[in-house]
Design a protein around this motif. Structure first.
Motif, short mmCIF file in Angstrom:
data_model
loop_
_atom_site.label_atom_id
_atom_site.label_comp_id
_atom_site.label_asym_id
_atom_site.label_seq_id
_atom_site.Cartn_x
_atom_site.Cartn_y
_atom_site.Cartn_z
N LEU A 1 0.84 -1.19 0.00
CA LEU A 1 0.00 0.00 0.00
C LEU A 1 0.88 1.25 0.00
O LEU A 1 1.96 1.24 0.59
CB LEU A 1 -0.92 -0.01 1.21
CG LEU A 1 -1.96 -1.13 1.22
CD1 LEU A 1 -2.64 -1.24 2.58
CD2 LEU A 1 -3.00 -0.91 0.12
N PRO A 2 0.47 2.32 -0.66
CA PRO A 2 1.35 3.49 -0.83
C PRO A 2 1.90 4.05 0.47
O PRO A 2 3.10 4.38 0.54
CB PRO A 2 0.43 4.51 -1.53
CG PRO A 2 -0.56 3.68 -2.26
CD PRO A 2 -0.80 2.48 -1.39
N ALA A 3 1.06 4.18 1.49
CA ALA A 3 1.52 4.83 2.72
C ALA A 3 2.64 4.04 3.39
O ALA A 3 3.66 4.61 3.78
CB ALA A 3 0.34 5.00 3.70
N ARG A 4 2.48 2.73 3.52
CA ARG A 4 3.51 1.92 4.16
C ARG A 4 4.74 1.80 3.27
O ARG A 4 5.88 1.83 3.77
CB ARG A 4 2.96 0.53 4.46
CG ARG A 4 2.18 0.43 5.76
CD ARG A 4 3.07 0.40 7.00
NE ARG A 4 3.92 -0.77 7.01
CZ ARG A 4 3.50 -1.97 7.44
NH1 ARG A 4 2.25 -2.14 7.87
NH2 ARG A 4 4.33 -2.99 7.44
N ALA A 5 4.53 1.66 1.97
CA ALA A 5 5.66 1.51 1.05
C ALA A 5 6.57 2.72 1.13
O ALA A 5 7.80 2.60 1.24
CB ALA A 5 5.16 1.31 -0.38
N VAL A 6 5.99 3.92 1.10
CA VAL A 6 6.80 5.14 1.11
C VAL A 6 7.39 5.38 2.49
O VAL A 6 8.53 5.85 2.61
CB VAL A 6 5.95 6.35 0.64
CG1 VAL A 6 6.73 7.64 0.80
CG2 VAL A 6 5.55 6.16 -0.81
N ARG A 7 6.65 5.06 3.55
CA ARG A 7 7.23 5.22 4.89
C ARG A 7 8.50 4.38 5.03
O ARG A 7 9.51 4.86 5.55
CB ARG A 7 6.22 4.81 5.97
CG ARG A 7 6.73 5.11 7.38
CD ARG A 7 5.91 4.42 8.46
NE ARG A 7 6.19 5.02 9.76
CZ ARG A 7 7.27 4.79 10.49
NH1 ARG A 7 8.22 3.96 10.01
NH2 ARG A 7 7.47 5.39 11.64
N SER A 8 8.44 3.15 4.57
CA SER A 8 9.61 2.27 4.69
C SER A 8 10.79 2.81 3.89
O SER A 8 11.94 2.78 4.35
CB SER A 8 9.25 0.86 4.22
OG SER A 8 8.28 0.27 5.07
N LEU B 1 -0.88 13.51 -6.94
CA LEU B 1 -1.01 13.74 -5.49
C LEU B 1 0.09 12.98 -4.73
O LEU B 1 0.74 13.52 -3.84
CB LEU B 1 -2.39 13.29 -5.05
CG LEU B 1 -2.89 13.69 -3.66
CD1 LEU B 1 -4.41 13.64 -3.62
CD2 LEU B 1 -2.33 12.79 -2.57
N PHE B 2 0.27 11.73 -5.11
CA PHE B 2 1.29 10.88 -4.49
C PHE B 2 2.67 11.52 -4.62
O PHE B 2 3.42 11.63 -3.64
CB PHE B 2 1.26 9.51 -5.17
CG PHE B 2 2.34 8.56 -4.74
CD1 PHE B 2 2.22 7.80 -3.58
CD2 PHE B 2 3.48 8.40 -5.52
CE1 PHE B 2 3.21 6.91 -3.21
CE2 PHE B 2 4.47 7.51 -5.15
CZ PHE B 2 4.34 6.77 -3.99
N SER B 3 3.02 11.97 -5.82
CA SER B 3 4.33 12.56 -6.05
C SER B 3 4.49 13.88 -5.30
O SER B 3 5.56 14.17 -4.74
CB SER B 3 4.55 12.80 -7.55
OG SER B 3 4.57 11.58 -8.25
N ALA B 4 3.43 14.69 -5.29
CA ALA B 4 3.52 15.99 -4.64
C ALA B 4 3.73 15.85 -3.13
O ALA B 4 4.57 16.54 -2.54
CB ALA B 4 2.25 16.80 -4.92
N VAL B 5 2.99 14.95 -2.51
CA VAL B 5 3.13 14.76 -1.06
C VAL B 5 4.51 14.20 -0.73
O VAL B 5 5.22 14.71 0.15
CB VAL B 5 2.03 13.83 -0.53
CG1 VAL B 5 2.30 13.44 0.94
CG2 VAL B 5 0.66 14.49 -0.64
N THR B 6 4.92 13.16 -1.45
CA THR B 6 6.21 12.52 -1.16
C THR B 6 7.37 13.48 -1.42
O THR B 6 8.27 13.62 -0.58
CB THR B 6 6.37 11.26 -2.04
OG1 THR B 6 5.28 10.39 -1.80
CG2 THR B 6 7.67 10.55 -1.70
N THR B 7 7.35 14.16 -2.56
CA THR B 7 8.42 15.11 -2.88
C THR B 7 8.47 16.24 -1.88
O THR B 7 9.55 16.71 -1.49
CB THR B 7 8.23 15.67 -4.30
OG1 THR B 7 8.19 14.59 -5.24
CG2 THR B 7 9.36 16.62 -4.68
#
Length: 238
Positions: free
Chosen positions: A91-98, A167-173
């Motif tokens: 899932l995106p949230a866990r994947a990016v957190r890790s 949205l995913f890229s903007a938040v992560t970046t």
């Protein structure tokens, strides 16, 4: 890497020589920081002549992009491994957190991903010239990843995939960019920042529900593992 060097693939010791260059550049990056490292010093640390460096990498930016890509290969493989071991990691949230915590703990990738925005800008310019279709492949994988999660009922479908990817890229970046600013507001504890990033992505992109199936997580992992074939290696891909 495409456009980054004069082809030397197949020359005696080319692979091991490039590995020595990348090891030396990575070590100096940790010790001194990107701005202070010169091609001369990398050559001395690797025990080769300066001219030989330019047989492999035409600029300092090309050299450090290769360092970054070597680390990126490890990060991508680790992401796929985690998805296979724990479906929640798909899932995106866990994947990016890790990934975020992994980068914070890695002395080589941290200053490249989370460091000086000017440096990242220079490497991004080099990447645009050197990496060819990699960006398009990553976008393709991202779209398929989100499609799988939408089909599994774990991502909303009220927005088109392109909007969700933006949205995913903007938040992560945004989180990565703020970590490169010493005066940025917010918590200083890395775990607290990682929790905020996870919360933001989960709130924006995920639907609470039953755990993701291992079959779906394995499909997601296979998508990211397929990127390894497109990531450049020090030799053989120019």
């Amino acid at each position: 890497m495409t456009g980054s060097a004069i082809p030397v693939t197949g020359s005696p010791g080319a692979g091991s020589r490039e590995d020595r260059l990348l090891d030396a550049a990575a070590d100096l990056l940790v010790r001194w920081g990107y701005q202070r490292v010169t091609i001369d010093e990398v050559a001395r640390r690797a025990g080769i002549g300066k001219g030989t460096v330019y047989l492999h990498f035409r600029t300092k930016e090309a050299l450090f992009l290769a360092v970054l890509m070597r680390s990126h290969r490890t990060v991508t493989a680790g992401m796929a491994d985690r998805m296979e071991a724990d479906p929640a990691e798909a899932l995106p949230a866990r994947a990016v957190r890790s990934i975020y915590r992994e980068l914070l703990d890695d002395p080589v990738t941290r200053p490249l991903y989370l460091g000086d925005p000017e440096v990242l800008g220079r490497l991004a310019h080099e990447a645009a010239e050197a990496l060819g279709g990699l960006t398009a492949r990553r976008t393709e994988v991202g779209r398929r990843w989100f499609s799988l999660l939408r089909e599994a009922g774990r991502m909303p479908t009220d927005l088109p995939i392109d909007a969700q990817m933006h949205l995913f890229s903007a938040v992560t970046t945004g989180f990565f960019f703020l970590d490169g600013m010493p005066s940025a507001p917010g918590p200083t504890d890395p775990d607290a920042r990682a929790d905020l990033l996870e919360h933001a992505l989960r709130s924006a992109l995920e639907i609470p529900g039953a755990p993701l199936t291992r079959e779906c997580a394995a499909e997601c992992a296979a998508l990211f593992r397929s990127l390894l074939d497109d990531l450049p290696t020090p030799s053989g891909t120019r």
